[in-house]
Design an enzyme around this catalytic site. Structure first.
Site, PDB file in Angstrom:
ATOM      1  N   CYS A  33       5.616   5.134   2.954  1.00 14.69           N
ATOM      2  CA  CYS A  33       5.051   4.037   3.745  1.00 14.69           C
ATOM      3  C   CYS A  33       3.629   4.333   4.214  1.00 14.69           C
ATOM      4  O   CYS A  33       2.927   3.427   4.672  1.00 14.69           O
ATOM      5  CB  CYS A  33       5.937   3.748   4.953  1.00 14.69           C
ATOM      6  SG  CYS A  33       7.578   3.198   4.495  1.00 14.69           S
ATOM      7  N   HIS A  39       2.013  -1.898   1.470  1.00 10.98           N
ATOM      8  CA  HIS A  39       3.140  -2.514   0.772  1.00 10.98           C
ATOM      9  C   HIS A  39       3.617  -3.692   1.612  1.00 10.98           C
ATOM     10  O   HIS A  39       3.310  -3.781   2.800  1.00 10.98           O
ATOM     11  CB  HIS A  39       4.270  -1.495   0.561  1.00 10.98           C
ATOM     12  CG  HIS A  39       4.810  -0.962   1.841  1.00 10.98           C
ATOM     13  ND1 HIS A  39       4.255   0.104   2.494  1.00 10.98           N
ATOM     14  CD2 HIS A  39       5.840  -1.387   2.618  1.00 10.98           C
ATOM     15  CE1 HIS A  39       4.926   0.335   3.608  1.00 10.98           C
ATOM     16  NE2 HIS A  39       5.890  -0.566   3.717  1.00 10.98           N
ATOM     17  N   HIS A  41       6.512  -6.730   2.948  1.00 11.65           N
ATOM     18  CA  HIS A  41       7.892  -7.057   3.301  1.00 11.65           C
ATOM     19  C   HIS A  41       7.982  -8.567   3.495  1.00 11.65           C
ATOM     20  O   HIS A  41       7.007  -9.201   3.899  1.00 11.65           O
ATOM     21  CB  HIS A  41       8.311  -6.411   4.624  1.00 11.65           C
ATOM     22  CG  HIS A  41       8.348  -4.922   4.582  1.00 11.65           C
ATOM     23  ND1 HIS A  41       9.376  -4.214   4.006  1.00 11.65           N
ATOM     24  CD2 HIS A  41       7.475  -3.998   5.054  1.00 11.65           C
ATOM     25  CE1 HIS A  41       9.142  -2.915   4.125  1.00 11.65           C
ATOM     26  NE2 HIS A  41       7.993  -2.751   4.766  1.00 11.65           N
ATOM     27  N   HIS A  80       1.189 -13.560   5.320  1.00 10.95           N
ATOM     28  CA  HIS A  80       0.264 -13.195   4.239  1.00 10.95           C
ATOM     29  C   HIS A  80      -0.926 -12.413   4.770  1.00 10.95           C
ATOM     30  O   HIS A  80      -2.031 -12.552   4.249  1.00 10.95           O
ATOM     31  CB  HIS A  80      -0.208 -14.435   3.460  1.00 10.95           C
ATOM     32  CG  HIS A  80       0.901 -15.183   2.813  1.00 10.95           C
ATOM     33  ND1 HIS A  80       1.593 -16.178   3.450  1.00 10.95           N
ATOM     34  CD2 HIS A  80       1.464 -15.069   1.588  1.00 10.95           C
ATOM     35  CE1 HIS A  80       2.521 -16.656   2.642  1.00 10.95           C
ATOM     36  NE2 HIS A  80       2.461 -15.986   1.508  1.00 10.95           N
ATOM     37  N   GLU A 126      13.373  -5.953   8.560  1.00  7.50           N
ATOM     38  CA  GLU A 126      12.304  -5.512   7.660  1.00  7.50           C
ATOM     39  C   GLU A 126      12.819  -5.350   6.233  1.00  7.50           C
ATOM     40  O   GLU A 126      12.176  -5.773   5.273  1.00  7.50           O
ATOM     41  CB  GLU A 126      11.716  -4.203   8.173  1.00  7.50           C
ATOM     42  CG  GLU A 126      10.433  -3.798   7.475  1.00  7.50           C
ATOM     43  CD  GLU A 126       9.807  -2.610   8.161  1.00  7.50           C
ATOM     44  OE1 GLU A 126       8.664  -2.734   8.637  1.00  7.50           O
ATOM     45  OE2 GLU A 126      10.459  -1.545   8.245  1.00  7.50           O
TER      46      GLU A 126
HETATM   47 NI    NI Z   1       7.110  -1.000   5.278  1.00  7.41          NI
END
Ligand code: NI
Length: 138
Positions: A33, A39, A41, A80, A126
């Site tokens: 992470c 990244h 979610h 976004h 998450e």
């Molecule tokens: Ni994450």
């Protein structure tokens, strides 16, 4: 008292790292992470309000009103987006628990200001393995 929960979703990206830590320390604490590329979610947000039922509406809080608050304060500003870049997360590591706290603090005064309900809890989903909650105990 009645507790009512409404669910929302928003996609966003983040990186979990503390700029004050070395790369090695960030890697040790946050693992993959911490990758600076970030990244994404598809976050689930559960917002719970509590209070007495308004006998005229049968509701604790008008759903339309709660939807508008969540849309204005959470979904529009965060959807976004790269969460680390937002003012709301300045100086913070945007983990699920921090997102839960930030969302709670954004919504709580607005819920109280608009009627007789209060914000009881915010839960951030998450991943299928990872959720965080902030607020009153169930
Ligand atoms: Ni994450």
């Amino acid at each position: 008292l009645i507790r009512v929960t409404r669910r929302y979703r928003f996609p966003a990206a983040h990186v979990l790292s503390n700029p004050a830590f070395s790369d090695e320390k960030n890697q040790a604490i946050f693992g993959k992470c911490a990758n600076p590329a970030g990244h994404g979610h598809n976050y689930g947000v559960e917002v719970s309000v509590t209070g007495e039922i308004d006998p005229q509406t049968g509701q604790v809080m008008p759903v339309e009103l709660l939807d508008r608050l969540v849309d204005d304060l959470v979904l529009q500003p965060m959807s976004h987006r790269f969460l680390n870049d937002l003012d709301a997360f300045r100086g913070k590591v945007p983990t699920a628990e921090v997102i839960a706290r930030v969302v709670y603090d954004l919504l709580a005064p607005e819920v109280v200001a608009r009627g007789h309900a209060r914000l009881a809890r915010v839960r951030i989903v998450e991943t299928s393995r990872n959720t965080a909650e902030y607020g009153e105990p169930t």
